[in-house]
Design a protein around this motif. Structure first.
Motif, PDB file in Angstrom:
ATOM      1  N   THR A 166       0.842  -1.202   0.000  1.00  0.00           N
ATOM      2  CA  THR A 166       0.000   0.000   0.000  1.00  0.00           C
ATOM      3  C   THR A 166       0.879   1.255   0.000  1.00  0.00           C
ATOM      4  O   THR A 166       0.636   2.208  -0.744  1.00  0.00           O
ATOM      5  N   ASN A 219      -4.874  -1.990  -0.899  1.00  0.00           N
ATOM      6  CA  ASN A 219      -6.159  -1.303  -0.741  1.00  0.00           C
ATOM      7  C   ASN A 219      -6.448  -0.921   0.706  1.00  0.00           C
ATOM      8  O   ASN A 219      -7.597  -0.836   1.118  1.00  0.00           O
ATOM      9  N   CYS A 225     -11.467   1.752  -4.018  1.00  0.00           N
ATOM     10  CA  CYS A 225     -10.712   0.521  -4.300  1.00  0.00           C
ATOM     11  C   CYS A 225     -11.487  -0.701  -3.820  1.00  0.00           C
ATOM     12  O   CYS A 225     -12.654  -0.598  -3.470  1.00  0.00           O
ATOM     13  N   ASP A 226     -10.827  -1.864  -3.819  1.00  0.00           N
ATOM     14  CA  ASP A 226     -11.426  -3.122  -3.349  1.00  0.00           C
ATOM     15  C   ASP A 226     -12.731  -3.444  -4.093  1.00  0.00           C
ATOM     16  O   ASP A 226     -13.784  -3.615  -3.490  1.00  0.00           O
TER      17      ASP A 226
END
Ligand code: ATP
Ligand code: AH0
Length: 354
Positions: free
Chosen positions: A72, A115, A129-130
């Motif tokens: 990340t 994420n 995201c995700d």
């Protein structure tokens, strides 16, 4: 009033591990969505990250969590550099896929690293995201997600064909978007060029000098997978089990394998697209640069084969993750049950604020 113009950064890291694809794109909605790609770049992985990502399956949960934190950070650095380098000032959101570490929709699991909520703080921007998790929770496959982008951005084409590791296609049947894998492409071609020290057959030049082996071609075309109906997908394991032994048994020269396999790919793709009469096929993915393969496909296809600008050939997935993020911001559908098999169409992804 809900706004109709968005400027976002779309970010995707795919299976080939060649790097992180980043695009800065403007979307505009009138009666349909339009896009303009302004900046785009693939940022290569250094060898240490490439190694870690290649071996993600070998780590335990605690190790993966640490990798997720580090990745990340690393990803936010890549995105930050891209923003600074291009002096990008106006951003509604960063829409990032992350990198798939584990994908087992059969046991209700999919895990993309990169994420973590801290990404929004590190970037000081809204991050969406995700995108796959909610679809798997809704009993979908969590993939492919790109076909909604094909539908909303490329609807003027009858088919969207991607020539990556595998050939996959998306199209509309009775007003429903469907998508599936057709056959292996670069995963097989590259395997045989690598045996003679080449990453790939540049432009398909070597294939062009080969001879088609009709016995091998018949055997390839007779594999059971080609008789199955969609939805269906292929993976490396299938290729190792069903294709390499079959091809190796013929002990052919590399150029003859490449030419025979290009013929096989073109026949399988043509078989699928020729189910519709006349139309157009938008072709993207690295296989576009294999001129011999494209020439062979044109011979078999009754459709117009359309190759877009290089940035669309190479960055279509990052572009579409940008759109998935915009749709999530608008709370609109970005996952189609007709494609993933989930219980309903839904708006997937998480929004993290800085
Ligand atoms: N000039 C070229 N000539 C022939 N083939 C090429 C050329 N450039 C790229 N390719 C092929 O395209 C591949 C990369 O394509 P792409 O980036 O679409 O694959 P990918 O990201 O692994 O695909 P996927 O969508 O399956 O994740 C290369 O490995 C190579 O096989
Ligand atoms: C779980 C996952 O990351 N799947 C990827 C992968 O890479 C290609 C293929 O397998 C596709 O299903 C998907 O990505 C594309 C971008 C998609 O979701 O449409």
């Amino acid at each position: 009033m809900i706004k109709n113009e968005y400027k976002v950064v779309g970010v995707m890291s795919g299976t080939s591990l060649d790097g992180v694809d980043v695009v800065y794109v403007e979307f505009e909605l009138d009666d349909v969505w339009h896009f303009k790609m302004i900046h785009f770049e693939t940022v290569s992985y250094n060898s240490s990250w490439e190694n870690i990502l290649r071996n993600l399956v070998s780590y335990n949960v605690a190790e993966l969590q640490k990798i997720d934190e580090d990745y990340t950070n690393y990803l936010s650095g890549i995105i930050k550099d891209f923003i600074n380098k291009n002096s990008i000032k106006d951003i509604d959101a960063i829409c990032s896929h992350g990198h798939t570490a584990l994908h087992r929709p059969d046991i209700g699991m999919t895990y993309q690293i990169g994420n973590q909520p801290v990404i929004a703080v590190l970037l000081n921007e809204t991050v969406v995201c995700d995108f796959r998790v909610q679809d798997v929770e809704l009993r979908g496959q969590g993939a492919p997600l790109v076909p909604i982008g094909d539908k909303l951005l490329f609807s003027e084409y009858d088919f969207c064909l991607n020539l990556g590791g595998f050939a996959n296609i998306s199209t509309e049947i009775k007003n429903k978007r469907i998508a599936y894998d057709i056959c292996p492409v670069n995963i097989v071609l590259n395997h045989y060029t690598k045996l003679i020290g080449l990453d790939y057959d540049d432009g398909g030049k070597m294939a062009r000098t080969g001879t088609v082996n009709n016995k091998l071609l018949d055997k390839l075309n007779s594999l059971a997978f080609y008789k199955e109906n969609y939805p269906k997908s292929l993976g490396l394991e299938w290729v190792i089990k069903n294709m390499f032994p079959l091809i190796d048994a013929f002990q052919l020269d590399t150029k003859d394998i490449l030419k025979t396999f290009a013929e096989h790919i073109a026949i399988q793709i043509a078989k699928e697209i020729n189910k519709k009469k006349h139309g157009s096929v938008l072709v993207t993915g690295g296989g576009v640069y294999n001129n011999y393969l494209i020439d062979t496909l044109k011979q078999y296809s009754q459709h117009e084969i359309i190759i877009p600008l290089n940035e669309v050939v190479e960055f279509k997935e990052a572009l579409i993750f940008g759109l998935l993020g915009v749709l999530k911001l608008r709370n609109e559908v970005n996952c189609l049950k007709s494609v993933t098999g989930s219980t309903k169409n839904h708006s997937s992804g998480k929004i993290f604020l800085p």
